[in-house]
Design a protein around this motif. Structure first.
Motif, PDB file in Angstrom:
ATOM      1  N   LEU A  10       1.045  -1.231   0.055  1.00  0.00           N
ATOM      2  CA  LEU A  10       0.029   0.344  -0.227  1.00  0.00           C
ATOM      3  C   LEU A  10       0.635   1.607  -0.256  1.00  0.00           C
ATOM      4  O   LEU A  10       0.344   2.263  -0.668  1.00  0.00           O
ATOM      5  CB  LEU A  10      -0.683  -0.092   1.263  1.00  0.00           C
ATOM      6  CG  LEU A  10      -1.701  -1.394   0.968  1.00  0.00           C
ATOM      7  CD1 LEU A  10      -2.587  -0.955   2.579  1.00  0.00           C
ATOM      8  CD2 LEU A  10      -3.014  -1.118   0.797  1.00  0.00           C
ATOM      9  N   ILE A  11       1.874   0.986   0.779  1.00  0.00           N
ATOM     10  CA  ILE A  11       2.794   2.464   1.188  1.00  0.00           C
ATOM     11  C   ILE A  11       3.625   3.124  -0.446  1.00  0.00           C
ATOM     12  O   ILE A  11       3.261   4.016  -0.732  1.00  0.00           O
ATOM     13  CB  ILE A  11       3.372   2.065   1.751  1.00  0.00           C
ATOM     14  CG1 ILE A  11       2.676   1.968   2.913  1.00  0.00           C
ATOM     15  CG2 ILE A  11       5.224   3.294   1.875  1.00  0.00           C
ATOM     16  CD1 ILE A  11       4.228   1.603   4.513  1.00  0.00           C
ATOM     17  N   PRO A  12       3.938   2.501  -1.112  1.00  0.00           N
ATOM     18  CA  PRO A  12       4.097   3.060  -2.924  1.00  0.00           C
ATOM     19  C   PRO A  12       2.845   3.922  -3.295  1.00  0.00           C
ATOM     20  O   PRO A  12       3.278   5.097  -3.508  1.00  0.00           O
ATOM     21  CB  PRO A  12       4.531   2.119  -3.203  1.00  0.00           C
ATOM     22  CG  PRO A  12       4.906   1.054  -2.307  1.00  0.00           C
ATOM     23  CD  PRO A  12       3.889   0.858  -1.585  1.00  0.00           C
ATOM     24  N   LEU A  13       2.385   3.530  -3.097  1.00  0.00           N
ATOM     25  CA  LEU A  13       1.101   4.361  -3.916  1.00  0.00           C
ATOM     26  C   LEU A  13       0.473   5.015  -3.262  1.00  0.00           C
ATOM     27  O   LEU A  13       0.281   6.360  -3.668  1.00  0.00           O
ATOM     28  CB  LEU A  13      -0.415   3.205  -3.732  1.00  0.00           C
ATOM     29  CG  LEU A  13      -0.350   2.167  -4.733  1.00  0.00           C
ATOM     30  CD1 LEU A  13      -1.015   0.736  -4.927  1.00  0.00           C
ATOM     31  CD2 LEU A  13       0.217   2.141  -6.289  1.00  0.00           C
ATOM     32  N   VAL A  23      -3.215  14.163  10.738  1.00  0.00           N
ATOM     33  CA  VAL A  23      -2.766  12.968  11.906  1.00  0.00           C
ATOM     34  C   VAL A  23      -2.994  11.280  10.837  1.00  0.00           C
ATOM     35  O   VAL A  23      -2.413  10.816  11.276  1.00  0.00           O
ATOM     36  CB  VAL A  23      -3.122  13.694  13.116  1.00  0.00           C
ATOM     37  CG1 VAL A  23      -2.616  14.537  13.531  1.00  0.00           C
ATOM     38  CG2 VAL A  23      -4.911  13.188  13.389  1.00  0.00           C
ATOM     39  N   LEU A  24      -4.129  11.893  10.394  1.00  0.00           N
ATOM     40  CA  LEU A  24      -3.700   9.633   9.475  1.00  0.00           C
ATOM     41  C   LEU A  24      -3.495   9.610   8.473  1.00  0.00           C
ATOM     42  O   LEU A  24      -3.076   8.348   8.825  1.00  0.00           O
ATOM     43  CB  LEU A  24      -5.259  10.136   8.661  1.00  0.00           C
ATOM     44  CG  LEU A  24      -6.365  10.537   8.738  1.00  0.00           C
ATOM     45  CD1 LEU A  24      -7.554  10.653   8.247  1.00  0.00           C
ATOM     46  CD2 LEU A  24      -7.469   9.651  10.581  1.00  0.00           C
ATOM     47  N   ALA A  25      -2.459  10.704   8.283  1.00  0.00           N
ATOM     48  CA  ALA A  25      -1.150   9.973   7.214  1.00  0.00           C
ATOM     49  C   ALA A  25      -0.649   9.369   8.123  1.00  0.00           C
ATOM     50  O   ALA A  25       0.337   9.263   8.992  1.00  0.00           O
ATOM     51  CB  ALA A  25      -0.505  10.835   6.176  1.00  0.00           C
ATOM     52  N   GLY A  26       0.588   8.374   7.431  1.00  0.00           N
ATOM     53  CA  GLY A  26       1.619   7.846   7.124  1.00  0.00           C
ATOM     54  C   GLY A  26       1.867   6.710   8.241  1.00  0.00           C
ATOM     55  O   GLY A  26       2.721   6.485   8.828  1.00  0.00           O
ATOM     56  N   ARG A  27       0.874   5.989   8.447  1.00  0.00           N
ATOM     57  CA  ARG A  27       0.459   5.181   9.227  1.00  0.00           C
ATOM     58  C   ARG A  27      -0.861   4.421   8.381  1.00  0.00           C
ATOM     59  O   ARG A  27      -1.253   4.651   7.937  1.00  0.00           O
ATOM     60  CB  ARG A  27      -0.620   5.336  10.368  1.00  0.00           C
ATOM     61  CG  ARG A  27       0.165   6.308  11.782  1.00  0.00           C
ATOM     62  CD  ARG A  27      -0.268   7.227  12.736  1.00  0.00           C
ATOM     63  NE  ARG A  27      -0.317   6.172  13.987  1.00  0.00           N
ATOM     64  CZ  ARG A  27      -0.936   6.356  14.758  1.00  0.00           C
ATOM     65  NH1 ARG A  27      -1.556   7.367  14.712  1.00  0.00           N
ATOM     66  NH2 ARG A  27      -0.284   5.391  15.734  1.00  0.00           N
ATOM     67  N   THR A  28      -0.477   2.708   8.330  1.00  0.00           N
ATOM     68  CA  THR A  28      -1.595   1.475   7.325  1.00  0.00           C
ATOM     69  C   THR A  28      -2.504   1.528   8.710  1.00  0.00           C
ATOM     70  O   THR A  28      -1.764   1.302  10.409  1.00  0.00           O
ATOM     71  CB  THR A  28      -0.513   1.024   7.796  1.00  0.00           C
ATOM     72  OG1 THR A  28       0.275   0.621   6.558  1.00  0.00           O
ATOM     73  CG2 THR A  28      -1.956   0.078   6.915  1.00  0.00           C
ATOM     74  N   TRP A  29      -3.716   1.927   8.604  1.00  0.00           N
ATOM     75  CA  TRP A  29      -4.761   1.133   9.794  1.00  0.00           C
ATOM     76  C   TRP A  29      -5.346   0.805   9.241  1.00  0.00           C
ATOM     77  O   TRP A  29      -5.888   0.216   8.448  1.00  0.00           O
ATOM     78  CB  TRP A  29      -6.119   2.778   9.502  1.00  0.00           C
ATOM     79  CG  TRP A  29      -5.185   4.011  10.000  1.00  0.00           C
ATOM     80  CD1 TRP A  29      -5.019   4.687   9.237  1.00  0.00           C
ATOM     81  CD2 TRP A  29      -5.110   4.806  11.096  1.00  0.00           C
ATOM     82  NE1 TRP A  29      -4.298   6.159   9.393  1.00  0.00           N
ATOM     83  CE2 TRP A  29      -4.806   6.074  10.910  1.00  0.00           C
ATOM     84  CE3 TRP A  29      -5.738   4.351  11.977  1.00  0.00           C
ATOM     85  CZ2 TRP A  29      -4.721   6.649  12.392  1.00  0.00           C
ATOM     86  CZ3 TRP A  29      -5.487   5.232  13.267  1.00  0.00           C
ATOM     87  CH2 TRP A  29      -5.184   6.477  13.570  1.00  0.00           C
ATOM     88  N   GLU A  30      -5.915  -0.749  10.362  1.00  0.00           N
ATOM     89  CA  GLU A  30      -6.235  -2.368  10.507  1.00  0.00           C
ATOM     90  C   GLU A  30      -8.058  -1.393  10.405  1.00  0.00           C
ATOM     91  O   GLU A  30      -8.236  -1.046  11.140  1.00  0.00           O
ATOM     92  CB  GLU A  30      -5.528  -3.044  10.730  1.00  0.00           C
ATOM     93  CG  GLU A  30      -6.709  -3.837  11.110  1.00  0.00           C
ATOM     94  CD  GLU A  30      -5.650  -5.155  11.763  1.00  0.00           C
ATOM     95  OE1 GLU A  30      -7.068  -6.144  12.203  1.00  0.00           O
ATOM     96  OE2 GLU A  30      -4.649  -5.011  12.010  1.00  0.00           O
ATOM     97  N   ILE A  54      -6.009   0.270   5.008  1.00  0.00           N
ATOM     98  CA  ILE A  54      -6.175   1.362   4.395  1.00  0.00           C
ATOM     99  C   ILE A  54      -4.623   2.702   4.682  1.00  0.00           C
ATOM    100  O   ILE A  54      -5.016   2.822   6.328  1.00  0.00           O
ATOM    101  CB  ILE A  54      -7.640   2.028   4.749  1.00  0.00           C
ATOM    102  CG1 ILE A  54      -9.058   1.349   4.542  1.00  0.00           C
ATOM    103  CG2 ILE A  54      -8.066   3.566   4.078  1.00  0.00           C
ATOM    104  CD1 ILE A  54     -10.320   2.069   5.357  1.00  0.00           C
ATOM    105  N   VAL A  55      -4.579   3.211   4.111  1.00  0.00           N
ATOM    106  CA  VAL A  55      -3.660   4.582   3.740  1.00  0.00           C
ATOM    107  C   VAL A  55      -3.876   5.533   3.660  1.00  0.00           C
ATOM    108  O   VAL A  55      -4.393   5.973   2.386  1.00  0.00           O
ATOM    109  CB  VAL A  55      -2.671   3.710   2.949  1.00  0.00           C
ATOM    110  CG1 VAL A  55      -1.536   4.744   3.752  1.00  0.00           C
ATOM    111  CG2 VAL A  55      -1.697   3.043   3.736  1.00  0.00           C
TER     112      VAL A  55
END
Length: 145
Positions: A10-13, A23-30, A54-55
């Motif tokens: 998910l991260i490269p996209l 504050v939602l950014a920079g993390r992967t949310w399960e 979700i990222v």
């Protein structure tokens, strides 16, 4: 190991967007719960647990529904998310049972034009509550990994 591999996909996209200012950014949310029917518990079935992620980017979201990739343009802030240009990939052939239920629920919520209110329950737990006229608005519960 599968969870880490899915998160890395998910991260490269998401990294293609400008630097986010929320504050939602920079993390992967399960995704840990989906509340779409007041008479049905929201906890994810065991065969789908840890598979929906979700990222959030500055102007996009990238997700896995437990069965397929999902991408969308988005207006994202600390308090709201608005989706546009939603694209869902083909579901895997083995998308059955609880994973299929989670896939169907998420693709039913993460749709073109959908708007969500963001509630910060803790630093690592948020909910996305669909803006609608329903008394019990559909809600996605997310935990930061």
């Amino acid at each position: 190991m599968k969870r880490l591999a899915a998160a890395l996909c998910l991260i490269p996209l998401a990294a293609c967007s400008p630097a986010p200012d929320h504050v939602l950014a920079g993390r992967t949310w399960e995704v840990t719960a989906l509340y779409t029917d007041p008479d049905t518990p929201g906890a994810l079935p065991s065969d789908a647990a840890g598979r929906a992620l979700i990222v959030f980017g500055a102007e996009s979201i990238t997700a896995r529904t437990a069965c397929a990739p999902l991408q969308a343009g988005a207006d994202v802030s600390d308090t709201e998310v608005r989706l546009k240009g939603v694209r869902v990939g083909d579901a895997r052939e083995d998308c059955i049972g609880g994973s299929r239920r989670v896939h169907d629920q998420l693709t039913g919520l993460l749709t073109e034009g959908a708007e969500f209110d963001v509630a910060h329950l803790t630093n690592d737990v948020i909910t996305l509550k669909l803006r609608s006229d329903a008394l019990d608005r559909p809600t996605i519960k997310l935990v930061a990994q």
